[in-house]
Design an enzyme around this catalytic site. Structure first.
Site, PDB file in Angstrom:
ATOM      1  N   HIS A 136      -6.514  -4.307  -5.657  1.00  0.00           N
ATOM      2  CA  HIS A 136      -5.113  -4.718  -5.700  1.00  0.00           C
ATOM      3  C   HIS A 136      -4.685  -5.218  -7.080  1.00  0.00           C
ATOM      4  O   HIS A 136      -3.815  -6.091  -7.193  1.00  0.00           O
ATOM      5  CB  HIS A 136      -4.796  -5.781  -4.651  1.00  0.00           C
ATOM      6  CG  HIS A 136      -4.808  -5.267  -3.240  1.00  0.00           C
ATOM      7  ND1 HIS A 136      -4.863  -6.093  -2.147  1.00  0.00           N
ATOM      8  CD2 HIS A 136      -4.790  -4.002  -2.757  1.00  0.00           C
ATOM      9  CE1 HIS A 136      -4.868  -5.354  -1.044  1.00  0.00           C
ATOM     10  NE2 HIS A 136      -4.819  -4.080  -1.394  1.00  0.00           N
TER      11      HIS A 136
ATOM     12  N   CYS B 160       0.830  -1.223   0.000  1.00  0.00           N
ATOM     13  CA  CYS B 160       0.000   0.000   0.000  1.00  0.00           C
ATOM     14  C   CYS B 160       0.856   1.261   0.000  1.00  0.00           C
ATOM     15  O   CYS B 160       0.673   2.154   0.832  1.00  0.00           O
ATOM     16  CB  CYS B 160      -0.956   0.021   1.179  1.00  0.00           C
ATOM     17  SG  CYS B 160      -2.279  -1.180   1.029  1.00  0.00           S
TER      18      CYS B 160
ATOM     19  N   HIS C 244      -3.166  -0.014  -6.676  1.00  0.00           N
ATOM     20  CA  HIS C 244      -4.490   0.366  -6.195  1.00  0.00           C
ATOM     21  C   HIS C 244      -5.231   1.257  -7.193  1.00  0.00           C
ATOM     22  O   HIS C 244      -5.785   2.301  -6.833  1.00  0.00           O
ATOM     23  CB  HIS C 244      -4.369   1.062  -4.843  1.00  0.00           C
ATOM     24  CG  HIS C 244      -3.976   0.137  -3.732  1.00  0.00           C
ATOM     25  ND1 HIS C 244      -2.674  -0.297  -3.565  1.00  0.00           N
ATOM     26  CD2 HIS C 244      -4.703  -0.450  -2.742  1.00  0.00           C
ATOM     27  CE1 HIS C 244      -2.621  -1.102  -2.519  1.00  0.00           C
ATOM     28  NE2 HIS C 244      -3.831  -1.225  -2.010  1.00  0.00           N
TER      29      HIS C 244
ATOM     30  N   TYR D 179      -1.540   4.241   1.487  1.00  0.00           N
ATOM     31  CA  TYR D 179      -2.535   4.647   0.478  1.00  0.00           C
ATOM     32  C   TYR D 179      -2.341   6.108   0.055  1.00  0.00           C
ATOM     33  O   TYR D 179      -3.278   6.732  -0.446  1.00  0.00           O
ATOM     34  CB  TYR D 179      -3.971   4.474   0.987  1.00  0.00           C
ATOM     35  CG  TYR D 179      -4.517   3.069   0.947  1.00  0.00           C
ATOM     36  CD1 TYR D 179      -3.699   1.965   0.768  1.00  0.00           C
ATOM     37  CD2 TYR D 179      -5.880   2.844   1.107  1.00  0.00           C
ATOM     38  CE1 TYR D 179      -4.210   0.688   0.753  1.00  0.00           C
ATOM     39  CE2 TYR D 179      -6.414   1.558   1.093  1.00  0.00           C
ATOM     40  CZ  TYR D 179      -5.573   0.476   0.915  1.00  0.00           C
ATOM     41  OH  TYR D 179      -6.082  -0.790   0.895  1.00  0.00           O
TER      42      TYR D 179
END
Length: 847
Positions: free
Chosen positions: A705, A446, A790, A490
């Site tokens: 993902h 991430c 992502h 993220y």
């Protein structure tokens, strides 16, 4: 800490005839030559959606749990092995009972082993399963021996045959992780009687051995190969019965493009008994090869169970079924693959049982029909490449390499263990190599990613939330750089026109608080904070708050170190990175709502396309909408362009050298670690018309993902999805898509222009190049080497170049002088001919 499926669990899956459908498969670009050994209820009130905790794990700061409660649901049936036989290229009968038939005896304690007494048989070793009947097959499940490590399969190839004599090239190739977990080797579904697994290497390099405890084959997963959605314009639907009193359950709802409306069999008064049928009238004759059925998403009632599909040219006479079967009782999109393509006007789906046995009901949210794909119109997919990890993040590199990485384990995350599993796909040989990176102390799951001016890859945060690491493709080495001032996961990143790297947001990981911007200097290898760039103005209105609302921002770097933040929040912002930094509104993205799980891509100078997304990170319907965003100086203009045919969240978008944009995968109702509501038909956006057209169907869902990257030969890598441990939605594989601009109608490659010289390894902005080509070309374009994770790729950038013919096959090609246009970094230079066919690219670093 690898995946370990218990034997009891595997056996329970077999008893229910269900197992993971998609997992390790493979694509080998140029396995040359193909090995000789291979070439041989009462009320009808809709059921409520589960509460968030039912589908997605609660936050376990700073990490998620591994998978949602229903993640173990498998996606394709295990085929019944009754009557099957197995034969091997060689087997051990002296030192042990290592016969091939042991892989079909139901016991992992007995094994097939290659010959090892006397003179051991050398690699490769192969084992062939004969089902003694033809069936649709989509994967081979390989279980290593349970009593040791010797002979675990490393590199592999899969072949299929209808007669056991004629074997085409491999349908899958790849590399398996050296662990005891069951491996699912996927390929595009197809009819076959024989399936052959060939082991090219031993996973641990312990010897020339191959062994297997058990082998299963998986059937039709509901994803047809080599098809394309037929356009539904003008279609109508009629049903044997429909509910019009208690709810709007008309047949026509299956064609309205919305999964929120549905056809339902009559249930008020005296319910209509099973069977129920619905007939699609295309009002024209077309070749149809599959029917796609999407169950209602608001509850289980009426899910189709046992079904038959028939076809007709006149709507009166329907022949024998072209597809029959029984669908699972879940909300995933289902496909009935026809045993033979039908030229028809009418297609009828007849349902004879309800999947859950809850009552005499039938319902459907959407129905689509698929026909054979034309390569010159829809493109084509190559074989699947298996990775020894789930490729959650990828970066395109010079030397025809693709870097992939995931987390501390090959199939799960949450360890914060200070190391990361990585892999490199060699696009020339198709081989995948795996390496665990320990020296940076960084679990890079991430992360934020930025491709640096010198071609290196900067990776920040994630599970080890403050860390930052740099990968150097020139030396194939990882090193640590200074940690960020703010711990993040993220987060969004982009390189700046100054050559520095900017990061913003990232509340998924690290301590709570506003994740304000900061900048990394390649000169000092340190970070400086930007107190004037808080994350709050760029957040969405996600009900989960900053934990979800500051994720995966769409950043576009421009001149003077400035950045346009154009999503996923509906509010766009200008960001200044000089001094303490600053952030100011750039207006709204036209009439777009927040679009988390969508993405943006720069398809021309100062022109971007945004695609899909949803108002919240998960469990809210995605949108079909797409918008163009134009940037001229400080002025930002946004407008809605044509809608996609499919709503998508968690999709990936890639701009092509000709300026068109391809979008892959995603879900109409985004849920992490789920393949329900998967969109398997990619689409291609044309900037000249503002419209989308369908591309060839994908064989594997690509959702949460997943990644996609433009490759130097003008094709696209699409892969990943999952990373949820022992679940059914791990997809440790990928496939290369060949866009239609490279193919003739028969699927053969079009002649391509060739760059023969004049491309230096490095050039400065504003430089003029003298480029030589084998034949006349129409234009040149720079495509920035990019990195994805992502659904987000802020490195993508297409820069058309000004060129002038200076002689036969020579051109003066000018690079833009503004580093806000040609952002510093590594680019792929393509030549494009008058028919729009691109060359294979030459790499050049512009800085």
């Amino acid at each position: 800490m690898q995946s370990r499926r218990s034997l009891a669990f595997i056996r329970s899956l077999r008893r229910s005839h269900l197992l993971v459908a998609f997992g390790l498969g493979s694509l080998l670009i140029g396995l040359t030559p193909w090995l000789g050994v291979v070439s041989q209820a009462a009320g009808r009130a809709p059921a409520p959606r589960p509460a968030p905790s039912d589908r997605q794990p609660a936050v376990q700061s700073p990490h998620h749990a591994i998978a949602p409660a229903n993640a173990m649901e498998p996606a394709a049936p295990v085929l019944d092995r009754t009557g099957w036989t197995a034969a091997a290229s060689d087997e051990e009968t002296g030192g042990e009972n290592g016969r091939a038939g042991n892989v079909l005896d139901g016991s992992a304690d007995t094994i097939w082993h290659s010959k090892w007494t006397g003179t051991p048989a050398p690699l490769p070793h192969s084992i062939t399963i004969d089902m003694h009947r033809t069936a649709v097959v989509s994967a081979l499940v390989y279980r290593p021996r349970a009593n040791g490590t010797n002979g675990r399969v490393g590199e592999y190839a899969l072949g299929v045959s209808t007669d056991g004599q004629n074997w085409a090239g491999p349908v899958a190739t790849g590399t398996l992780a050296d662990d005891a977990g069951a491996k699912t080797l996927s390929f595009a579904p197809q009819g076959a009687r024989f399936v052959r697994l060939t082991a090219l290497t031993e996973a641990g390099g312990r010897g020339p051995w191959t062994s297997a405890g058990e082998i299963d084959l998986l059937g039709d997963p509901g994803t047809p190969a080599a098809t394309v959605d037929l356009v539904r314009t003008g279609w109508t639907a009629a049903a044997s019965d429909e509910e019009a009193a208690g709810e709007s359950g008309r047949a026509g709802n299956v064609l309205d493009g919305s999964a929120d409306t549905l056809w339902h069999s009559k249930w008020t008064g005296t319910p209509a008994p099973l069977p129920h049928s619905i007939t699609i009238d295309m009002h024209r004759t077309a070749v149809v090869s599959a029917l796609v059925y999407q169950p209602r998403k608001d509850g289980p009632n009426g899910r189709a169970g046992t079904y038959a599909v028939t076809a007709s040219t006149d709507g009166a006479t329907f022949g024998t079924p072209v597809a029959t079967g029984t669908w699972r009782d879940d909300d995933t999109v289902k496909t009935a693959t026809f045993t033979r393509a039908a030229s028809a006007r009418f297609i009828r789906l007849t349902v004879t049982s309800e999947a859950g046995g809850r009552g005499p009901w039938t319902s459907a949210a959407e129905i689509r029909l698929s026909g054979p794909a034309s390569p010159a119109v829809h493109g084509a997919w190559d074989r699947i490449t298996g990775f020894p990890l789930v490729p959650v993040a990828t970066a395109a590199l010079p030397g025809d390499k693709l870097l992939a990485w995931s987390a501390y384990a090959v199939d799960r995350f949450g360890g914060s263990s200070g190391y990361t599993q990585t892999a490199i796909l060699d696009l020339k040989t198709g081989k995948v190599t795996q390496r665990r990176i320990d020296n940076t102390g960084h679990d890079m799951f991430c992360p934020g990613i930025a491709m640096l001016a010198d071609g290196r890859v900067l990776v920040t945060g994630g599970s080890n939330a403050e860390k930052a690491s740099v990968y150097d493709p020139a030396t194939d080495s990882w090193s640590a750089t200074a940690s960020m001032n703010t711990a993040r996961g993220y987060q969004a990143m982009t390189l700046l026109s100054t050559g520095e790297a900017f990061v913003l947001g990232g509340s998924w990981s690290g301590a709570a608080g506003d994740k304000a911007g900061e900048v990394w200097s390649p000169d000092t290898r340190t970070w400086r904070t930007l107190p004037g760039v808080p994350a709050a103005p760029a957040q969405t209105a996600d009900p989960a708050g900053p934990y979800r609302s500051d994720n995966h921002m769409w950043l576009h770097a421009t001149s003077g170190g400035k950045v346009l933040q154009l999503g996923p929040s509906r509010q766009m912002n200008w960001i200044s990175t000089s001094g303490a930094g600053g952030i100011a509104t750039a207006g709204l993205r036209a009439d777009s709502p927040d679009a988390m799980t969508g993405n943006a891509v720069a398809y021309d100078i100062g022109k971007l396309l945004t695609l899909g997304g949803s108002p919240a990170y998960e469990k809210t319907p995605a949108t079909r909408r797409a918008y163009t965003v134009g940037v001229t100086g400080g002025e930002v203009r946004s407008a809605r362009t044509g809608d996609m045919e499919h709503a998508r969240g968690f999709s990936n978008s890639v701009v092509l050298p000709d300026g068109k944009v391809a979008v892959f995968g995603g879900q109409s109702y985004p849920v992490p670690f789920s393949d329900a509501t998967s969109v398997l038909t990619p689409e291609l956006w044309d900037p000249s018309t503002g419209t989308f057209s369908p591309l060839a169907t994908m064989a594997v869902p690509r959702n949460y993902h997943s990644v996609a990257n433009l490759l130097p030969d003008g094709r696209i890598f699409s892969g990943g999805g999952g990373l949820c441990g022992d679940c059914a939605t791990n997809h440790p594989d990928g496939a290369v898509f060949t866009p239609p601009y490279l193919l003739n109608a028969d699927g053969s490659p079009k002649p391509r222009p060739v760059i023969t010289g004049g491309v230096p390894a490095r050039a400065a902005p504003g430089a003029s190049l003298t480029v030589a080509t084998q034949a006349p070309v129409a234009s040149f374009v720079l495509m920035r080497a990019s990195a994805a994770t992502h659904s987000t790729d802020n490195d993508q950038r297409r820069v058309p170049l000004v060129s002038t013919a200076t002689g036969t096959g020579t051109y003066a090609v000018s690079l833009p002088a503004d580093p806000g246009v040609v952002l510093p970094g590594t680019y792929m230079l393509f030549a494009i001919d008058a028919q729009g066919v691109p060359s294979t690219a030459r790499f050049i670093t512009v800085s």
